[in-house]
Motif scaffolding. Structure first.
Motif, mmCIF file in Angstrom:
data_model
loop_
_atom_site.group_PDB
_atom_site.id
_atom_site.type_symbol
_atom_site.label_atom_id
_atom_site.label_comp_id
_atom_site.label_asym_id
_atom_site.label_seq_id
_atom_site.Cartn_x
_atom_site.Cartn_y
_atom_site.Cartn_z
ATOM 1 N N ARG A 145 -34.349 -37.862 -92.358
ATOM 2 C CA ARG A 145 -34.683 -39.244 -92.000
ATOM 3 C C ARG A 145 -33.655 -39.848 -91.046
ATOM 4 O O ARG A 145 -33.805 -40.965 -90.588
ATOM 5 C CB ARG A 145 -34.805 -40.090 -93.256
ATOM 6 N N GLN A 146 -32.591 -39.097 -90.796
ATOM 7 C CA GLN A 146 -31.565 -39.613 -89.879
ATOM 8 C C GLN A 146 -31.486 -38.818 -88.590
ATOM 9 O O GLN A 146 -31.220 -39.364 -87.535
ATOM 10 C CB GLN A 146 -30.197 -39.567 -90.566
ATOM 11 N N VAL A 147 -31.687 -37.503 -88.709
ATOM 12 C CA VAL A 147 -31.544 -36.638 -87.530
ATOM 13 C C VAL A 147 -32.830 -35.835 -87.360
ATOM 14 O O VAL A 147 -33.407 -35.381 -88.350
ATOM 15 C CB VAL A 147 -30.380 -35.618 -87.732
ATOM 16 N N ARG A 148 -33.258 -35.701 -86.094
ATOM 17 C CA ARG A 148 -34.435 -34.882 -85.830
ATOM 18 C C ARG A 148 -33.970 -33.430 -85.692
ATOM 19 O O ARG A 148 -33.265 -33.078 -84.744
ATOM 20 C CB ARG A 148 -35.104 -35.347 -84.543
ATOM 21 N N LEU A 149 -34.327 -32.603 -86.653
ATOM 22 C CA LEU A 149 -33.892 -31.211 -86.639
ATOM 23 C C LEU A 149 -35.096 -30.284 -86.774
ATOM 24 O O LEU A 149 -36.086 -30.638 -87.414
ATOM 25 C CB LEU A 149 -32.954 -30.936 -87.817
ATOM 26 N N LYS A 150 -34.953 -29.077 -86.187
ATOM 27 C CA LYS A 150 -36.009 -28.073 -86.384
ATOM 28 C C LYS A 150 -35.872 -27.544 -87.799
ATOM 29 O O LYS A 150 -34.806 -27.655 -88.416
ATOM 30 C CB LYS A 150 -35.819 -26.925 -85.382
ATOM 31 N N LYS A 151 -36.950 -26.934 -88.298
ATOM 32 C CA LYS A 151 -36.976 -26.489 -89.699
ATOM 33 C C LYS A 151 -35.809 -25.539 -90.020
ATOM 34 O O LYS A 151 -35.150 -25.678 -91.053
ATOM 35 C CB LYS A 151 -38.309 -25.801 -89.978
ATOM 36 N N ASN B 51 -33.567 -32.589 -102.148
ATOM 37 C CA ASN B 51 -32.569 -33.650 -102.325
ATOM 38 C C ASN B 51 -31.642 -33.743 -101.118
ATOM 39 O O ASN B 51 -31.296 -34.834 -100.673
ATOM 40 C CB ASN B 51 -31.733 -33.378 -103.575
ATOM 41 N N LEU B 52 -31.250 -32.562 -100.606
ATOM 42 C CA LEU B 52 -30.340 -32.553 -99.458
ATOM 43 C C LEU B 52 -31.073 -32.867 -98.154
ATOM 44 O O LEU B 52 -30.524 -33.509 -97.259
ATOM 45 C CB LEU B 52 -29.616 -31.207 -99.365
ATOM 46 N N ALA B 53 -32.322 -32.403 -98.080
ATOM 47 C CA ALA B 53 -33.093 -32.619 -96.844
ATOM 48 C C ALA B 53 -33.489 -34.090 -96.690
ATOM 49 O O ALA B 53 -33.583 -34.595 -95.572
ATOM 50 C CB ALA B 53 -34.342 -31.741 -96.857
ATOM 51 N N PHE B 54 -33.704 -34.759 -97.815
ATOM 52 C CA PHE B 54 -34.259 -36.125 -97.802
ATOM 53 C C PHE B 54 -33.477 -37.092 -96.898
ATOM 54 O O PHE B 54 -34.061 -37.697 -95.996
ATOM 55 C CB PHE B 54 -34.360 -36.637 -99.243
ATOM 56 N N PRO B 55 -32.157 -37.265 -97.100
ATOM 57 C CA PRO B 55 -31.465 -38.201 -96.198
ATOM 58 C C PRO B 55 -31.309 -37.648 -94.779
ATOM 59 O O PRO B 55 -31.388 -38.391 -93.808
ATOM 60 C CB PRO B 55 -30.083 -38.389 -96.851
ATOM 61 N N LEU B 56 -31.142 -36.308 -94.701
ATOM 62 C CA LEU B 56 -30.862 -35.703 -93.390
ATOM 63 C C LEU B 56 -32.049 -35.812 -92.441
ATOM 64 O O LEU B 56 -31.901 -36.252 -91.295
ATOM 65 C CB LEU B 56 -30.476 -34.236 -93.601
ATOM 66 N N GLU C 283 -32.631 -26.108 -92.541
ATOM 67 C CA GLU C 283 -32.335 -25.150 -93.615
ATOM 68 C C GLU C 283 -30.878 -24.679 -93.511
ATOM 69 O O GLU C 283 -30.186 -24.585 -94.527
ATOM 70 C CB GLU C 283 -33.314 -23.966 -93.487
ATOM 71 N N GLU C 284 -30.420 -24.438 -92.281
ATOM 72 C CA GLU C 284 -29.044 -23.958 -92.086
ATOM 73 C C GLU C 284 -28.030 -25.024 -92.522
ATOM 74 O O GLU C 284 -27.025 -24.703 -93.180
ATOM 75 C CB GLU C 284 -28.854 -23.558 -90.612
#
Lengths: 267, 240
Positions: B105-111, B98-103, B115-116
């Motif tokens: 799709r907006q920011v390119r982050l490493k796994k 749920n938290l990862a879903f919007p994030l 998680e952090e």
């Protein structure tokens, strides 16, 4: 006299409102289809979500369609063999079952079962997401919920339908062989040769093309009913039921047209 | 800054918002008070573009929302957060998803960065241990906290809260209100909250406005509204 006029007016009004609802639904489904076609080709592509739906919808439907295909094949052979035998044509049984399954029974049976199993599930799932504001939550995050929820499900249904139909065709032929083997000493090799020799390109192409269209109908109607659901839990139930009824009717109606086109092209 | 001018909306001929004017300064929090069914949620959904208004103007940080093209609206929405009345958690996804879903799709982050960020956000709402839970396993208060964490994970510049404490017991409602206050101090977004909970209003509001009969009838600080003699306003401050 006055009562008759009143009844006639009420009937006319009822008919007109039914027609209005029909055209409203047809228009809404058309717009939904156009929106799907406009979205499916452009990024972002949600391959992971399509794969998840393939796993989920496929594994959910496979046991039911598989068992049904096998039993229908078995019954078809059991019912037809005595008649063919009476005319000395029982050697044509494998060919008749094969052509029936590949051209008509396999695609339609699979589509109707999947419509009942998957279309209603999609309608209920998306309807529930709509009434609990989960679709709005996606929208306010700047994510296109149509693309994530609808496009992925319709694509999964389009991919899934030919695969499930191939399995139903195979199991239907196996079921019919079991019925033949019980009643006669026909070998599997002979049965299979007869099946493969009877099938032509003109049998395979319409059968496969149909399944793609049926998959589109199942995914699209289920998604449409769920996506547009209103009215709380009652609305979710209505979306689920209407999805099954509407997709089943559309499948039968479209099949009728496709059969006519197929006969016209290939004879 | 959020500016609403002459906003009107009706449903099936029933006028819900007639002529709403509202200004919320950058970094401040405005609470819209109003009885149930007065159109508070409609106002909020109109501001974020979920409901198109019949008339009026909505400007968010200078950009006109009314009539905005889909792409531009999506881009603006990515700078906004919205806490739904029922939290609207995606029930087929775990808390982490749920938290990862919007994030994602907006920011390119490493796994590990993703998680952090998720863990950090969950820590700030005190629910780090719920990361692998499904929404159906959470209580109402926990759902609200996760909803808040999800809305704030992208560091939005604008935050909208729809009845953040409705349906919660008084203790949890107060905890959520203080959590909202803490998050406002941490991220400094421009906020609008709609509620009829006066405790929540006193905790989070820089200013409050009373929505009644489709218009903002009074606005000011809590102290100013408390001194207001008008019956509609004073009814919110009645103590039994």
């Amino acid at each position: 006299m006055a009562n008759d006029t009143h009844a006639a007016k009420a009937t006319t009004f009822g008919f007109l409102s039914l027609m209005a609802r029909f055209f409203e639904l047809a228009g809404s489904l058309t717009i939904f289809s156009v929106r799907f076609l406009g979205s499916v080709l452009f990024p972002p592509y949600e391959f992971g979500e399509v794969k998840r739906h393939l796993d989920e919808l496929g594994s959910r439907s496979l046991p039911l369609v598989g068992v049904t295909g096998f039993i229908v094949g078995l019954i078809l052979a059991m019912q037809t063999r005595p008649t063919l035998f009476r005319f000395g044509a029982d050697a044509y049984l494998p060919a008749m079952v094969a052509i029936s399954f590949v051209r008509e029974l396999g695609p339609v049976i699979t589509a109707l079962i999947v419509a009942g199993r998957v279309s209603s599930g999609i309608g209920a799932e998306l309807g529930s997401m709509r009434v609990t504001e989960q679709i709005d939550a996606m929208e306010v995050s700047g994510i296109d919920p149509f693309k994530f929820l609808v496009v992925t499900r319709v694509v999964a249904c389009i991919i899934l339908q030919p695969l499930l139909t191939a399995i139903v065709d195979g199991l239907g032929l196996l079921g019919s062989y079991v019925a033949v083997a019980i009643e006669s000493d026909m070998s599997w090799q002979l049965y299979w040769n007869s099946v493969t020799q009877s099938l032509t390109f003109a049998d395979l192409v319409p059968g496969i093309a149909k399944t793609l269209i049926f998959g589109f109908i199942i995914g699209l109607v289920g998604s449409h009913q769920g996506y547009k659901a209103t009215g709380g839990t009652v609305g979710v139930g209505r979306a689920s039921t209407t999805a099954v009824v509407l997709s089943s009717l559309l499948i039968i109606f479209v099949d009728m047209i496709l059969v006519k086109i197929t006969v016209w092209i290939w004879g | 800054m959020i500016e609403v001018r002459g906003l009107a909306k009706s449903f099936n001929g029933l006028s819900v918002l007639r002529d709403v004017d509202l200004t919320v300064e950058e970094g401040s929090t405005a609470v819209i008070l109003g009885k149930s069914g007065v159109g508070k949620s409609v106002l909020l959904k109109t501001i974020i573009g979920l409901i198109p208004p019949d008339a009026g103007s909505i400007r968010i940080e200078g950009e006109e929302v009314v009539g905005m093209k889909r792409k531009a609206l999506d881009s603006l929405r990515r700078q906004m957060g919205y806490l739904f009345q029922g939290a609207a958690l995606y029930d087929s996804m775990s808390v982490r998803e749920n938290l990862a879903f919007p994030l994602e799709r907006q920011v390119r982050l490493k796994k590990d960065e993703l998680e952090e960020r998720i863990l950090d956000q969950l820590r700030s709402v005190g629910l780090e241990e719920a990361i692998d839970k499904m929404p159906s396993e959470l209580s109402g208060g926990m759902r609200k906290r996760i909803g808040l964490a999800r809305a704030l994970i992208t560091n939005p510049r604008i935050m909208l809260y729809d009845e953040p404490t409705t349906g919660l017991d008084p203790v949890t409602a107060r905890e959520i209100s203080y959590l909202i206050k803490k998050m406002q101090e941490r991220y400094r977004p421009t906020c609008i909250a709609v509620t009829h909970d006066m405790t929540c209003t006193r905790i989070i509001a820089d200013k409050a406005a009373v929505l009644h009969d489709g218009v903002i009838q009074h606005e000011g600080t809590i102290q100013e509204l408390e001194r207001e003699a008008d019956e509609v306003v004073s009814s919110f401050f009645v103590t039994v």
